[in-house]
Each structure stands twice: as structure tokens, then as C-alpha cells.
Write a protein that holds these residues in place. Sequence first.
Motif, PDB file in Angstrom:
ATOM      1  N   ALA A 177      23.815 -55.217-107.067  1.00  0.00           N
ATOM      2  CA  ALA A 177      24.570 -55.713-108.218  1.00  0.00           C
ATOM      3  C   ALA A 177      25.931 -56.307-107.835  1.00  0.00           C
ATOM      4  O   ALA A 177      26.279 -57.386-108.320  1.00  0.00           O
ATOM      5  CB  ALA A 177      24.719 -54.611-109.260  1.00  0.00           C
ATOM      6  N   PRO A 178      26.739 -55.659-106.963  1.00  0.00           N
ATOM      7  CA  PRO A 178      28.032 -56.258-106.630  1.00  0.00           C
ATOM      8  C   PRO A 178      27.898 -57.618-105.940  1.00  0.00           C
ATOM      9  O   PRO A 178      28.622 -58.566-106.264  1.00  0.00           O
ATOM     10  CB  PRO A 178      28.681 -55.231-105.697  1.00  0.00           C
ATOM     11  CG  PRO A 178      28.023 -53.939-106.031  1.00  0.00           C
ATOM     12  CD  PRO A 178      26.623 -54.294-106.402  1.00  0.00           C
ATOM     13  N   CYS A 179      26.968 -57.732-104.991  1.00  0.00           N
ATOM     14  CA  CYS A 179      26.783 -59.010-104.294  1.00  0.00           C
ATOM     15  C   CYS A 179      26.258 -60.080-105.244  1.00  0.00           C
ATOM     16  O   CYS A 179      26.679 -61.232-105.188  1.00  0.00           O
ATOM     17  CB  CYS A 179      25.840 -58.839-103.106  1.00  0.00           C
ATOM     18  SG  CYS A 179      26.555 -57.883-101.749  1.00  0.00           S
ATOM     19  N   HIS A 180      25.338 -59.687-106.133  1.00  0.00           N
ATOM     20  CA  HIS A 180      24.806 -60.650-107.095  1.00  0.00           C
ATOM     21  C   HIS A 180      25.900 -61.144-108.033  1.00  0.00           C
ATOM     22  O   HIS A 180      25.989 -62.332-108.334  1.00  0.00           O
ATOM     23  CB  HIS A 180      23.666 -60.021-107.901  1.00  0.00           C
ATOM     24  CG  HIS A 180      23.011 -60.974-108.842  1.00  0.00           C
ATOM     25  ND1 HIS A 180      23.321 -61.009-110.171  1.00  0.00           N
ATOM     26  CD2 HIS A 180      22.077 -61.931-108.630  1.00  0.00           C
ATOM     27  CE1 HIS A 180      22.599 -61.952-110.758  1.00  0.00           C
ATOM     28  NE2 HIS A 180      21.838 -62.529-109.839  1.00  0.00           N
ATOM     29  N   GLY A 181      26.764 -60.229-108.474  1.00  0.00           N
ATOM     30  CA  GLY A 181      27.868 -60.626-109.345  1.00  0.00           C
ATOM     31  C   GLY A 181      28.805 -61.600-108.661  1.00  0.00           C
ATOM     32  O   GLY A 181      29.221 -62.600-109.258  1.00  0.00           O
ATOM     33  N   ARG A 182      29.137 -61.330-107.397  1.00  0.00           N
ATOM     34  CA  ARG A 182      30.013 -62.252-106.646  1.00  0.00           C
ATOM     35  C   ARG A 182      29.362 -63.610-106.469  1.00  0.00           C
ATOM     36  O   ARG A 182      29.989 -64.649-106.662  1.00  0.00           O
ATOM     37  CB  ARG A 182      30.380 -61.659-105.296  1.00  0.00           C
ATOM     38  CG  ARG A 182      31.450 -60.602-105.351  1.00  0.00           C
ATOM     39  CD  ARG A 182      31.954 -60.215-103.980  1.00  0.00           C
ATOM     40  NE  ARG A 182      30.953 -59.557-103.168  1.00  0.00           N
ATOM     41  CZ  ARG A 182      30.698 -58.248-103.187  1.00  0.00           C
ATOM     42  NH1 ARG A 182      31.397 -57.465-103.997  1.00  0.00           N
ATOM     43  NH2 ARG A 182      29.779 -57.731-102.418  1.00  0.00           N
ATOM     44  N   LYS A 183      28.072 -63.620-106.101  1.00  0.00           N
ATOM     45  CA  LYS A 183      27.365 -64.880-105.872  1.00  0.00           C
ATOM     46  C   LYS A 183      27.274 -65.689-107.169  1.00  0.00           C
ATOM     47  O   LYS A 183      27.536 -66.884-107.200  1.00  0.00           O
ATOM     48  CB  LYS A 183      25.964 -64.595-105.311  1.00  0.00           C
ATOM     49  CG  LYS A 183      25.173 -65.855-104.959  1.00  0.00           C
ATOM     50  CD  LYS A 183      24.227 -66.226-106.062  1.00  0.00           C
ATOM     51  CE  LYS A 183      23.401 -67.447-105.714  1.00  0.00           C
ATOM     52  NZ  LYS A 183      22.577 -67.890-106.834  1.00  0.00           N
ATOM     53  N   THR A 184      26.913 -65.024-108.256  1.00  0.00           N
ATOM     54  CA  THR A 184      26.780 -65.717-109.533  1.00  0.00           C
ATOM     55  C   THR A 184      28.117 -66.289-109.990  1.00  0.00           C
ATOM     56  O   THR A 184      28.180 -67.427-110.454  1.00  0.00           O
ATOM     57  CB  THR A 184      26.194 -64.769-110.591  1.00  0.00           C
ATOM     58  OG1 THR A 184      24.916 -64.303-110.133  1.00  0.00           O
ATOM     59  CG2 THR A 184      26.012 -65.461-111.932  1.00  0.00           C
ATOM     60  N   ALA A 185      29.180 -65.519-109.848  1.00  0.00           N
ATOM     61  CA  ALA A 185      30.497 -66.009-110.258  1.00  0.00           C
ATOM     62  C   ALA A 185      30.918 -67.208-109.421  1.00  0.00           C
ATOM     63  O   ALA A 185      31.499 -68.166-109.935  1.00  0.00           O
ATOM     64  CB  ALA A 185      31.530 -64.882-110.145  1.00  0.00           C
ATOM     65  N   ALA A 186      30.628 -67.164-108.132  1.00  0.00           N
ATOM     66  CA  ALA A 186      31.039 -68.248-107.228  1.00  0.00           C
ATOM     67  C   ALA A 186      30.205 -69.506-107.426  1.00  0.00           C
ATOM     68  O   ALA A 186      30.729 -70.627-107.427  1.00  0.00           O
ATOM     69  CB  ALA A 186      30.945 -67.798-105.786  1.00  0.00           C
ATOM     70  N   VAL A 187      28.900 -69.349-107.626  1.00  0.00           N
ATOM     71  CA  VAL A 187      27.992 -70.501-107.677  1.00  0.00           C
ATOM     72  C   VAL A 187      27.817 -71.031-109.093  1.00  0.00           C
ATOM     73  O   VAL A 187      27.857 -72.228-109.319  1.00  0.00           O
ATOM     74  CB  VAL A 187      26.627 -70.141-107.058  1.00  0.00           C
ATOM     75  CG1 VAL A 187      25.632 -71.262-107.216  1.00  0.00           C
ATOM     76  CG2 VAL A 187      26.795 -69.799-105.585  1.00  0.00           C
ATOM     77  N   ASP A 188      27.604 -70.125-110.046  1.00  0.00           N
ATOM     78  CA  ASP A 188      27.278 -70.556-111.421  1.00  0.00           C
ATOM     79  C   ASP A 188      28.474 -70.501-112.368  1.00  0.00           C
ATOM     80  O   ASP A 188      28.352 -70.868-113.523  1.00  0.00           O
ATOM     81  CB  ASP A 188      26.151 -69.682-111.983  1.00  0.00           C
ATOM     82  CG  ASP A 188      24.871 -69.829-111.175  1.00  0.00           C
ATOM     83  OD1 ASP A 188      24.640 -70.930-110.641  1.00  0.00           O
ATOM     84  OD2 ASP A 188      24.122 -68.849-111.069  1.00  0.00           O
ATOM     85  N   GLY A 189      29.601 -70.007-111.888  1.00  0.00           N
ATOM     86  CA  GLY A 189      30.780 -69.956-112.737  1.00  0.00           C
ATOM     87  C   GLY A 189      30.699 -68.806-113.673  1.00  0.00           C
ATOM     88  O   GLY A 189      31.194 -68.687-114.694  1.00  0.00           O
TER      89      GLY A 189
END
Length: 107
Positions: free
Chosen positions: A95-107
Motif C-alpha cells: 500500500a505505501p509504495c502503491h500510494g507513492r507511485k499513484t501520486a507521482a504518476v497519476d496525480g
Amino acid sequence: MPSKGPRLCACGRVVPAGRPCPCAVRRKAESDANRPSPAARGYDAPWREARANHLARNPLCVACGCKATLVDHIASIRKAPHRRLDPTNFASMCAPCHGRKTAAVDG
């Protein structure tokens, strides 16, 4: 041991540390009320089956190596709806890595 102090919300209220401002709670509730259901966004029974199969074969987070609990679409459903169930478009993530990736890539 020092603790965090209160913070100032964008609305001007002083909010105790670790608590959401009532205006933020209200904005989230309004946003969620207008959001389509998970099935309408592409997270239906076929997706749940593909997700479970992927996590069984790939149980570790691709970013940090810990236990994965989520399956990320490398190319988002919004940008590539035809790849929604394509296993080559999946990445196991915690969950933490997915949250970081989503925030960085999808805004």
C-alpha cells in the motif's frame, strides 16, 4: 518525547495534530458521493479474479520487496482501458509504495 503541534488548515482553522479538519472531511465525503462505484471504474469480478491470481504468483512488492497487498495497473485503466485485464500490465505492490507511485504518476 516531543509531539507534533497543531497545524493550520487551508480554511484557517487550527487543527490538532493527527486529526483531519472538518472541512477536509466534508470535501472527501462530497467527492466520494460523486465517485462511480468500483465496478463502474473497471474493478469488477473478472478484475478481482485476475488480481488474486497475480498476487498468488507474485506475492512481493516490486518496489521494496515486502508483502504485496495490491495490484497496480502500470498503464492506468483510464489511459489504457484495453489493458485492464492484461497480466503484463500488472505490478504487485504494498500500500505505501502503491500510494507513492499513484501520486507521482497519476496525480
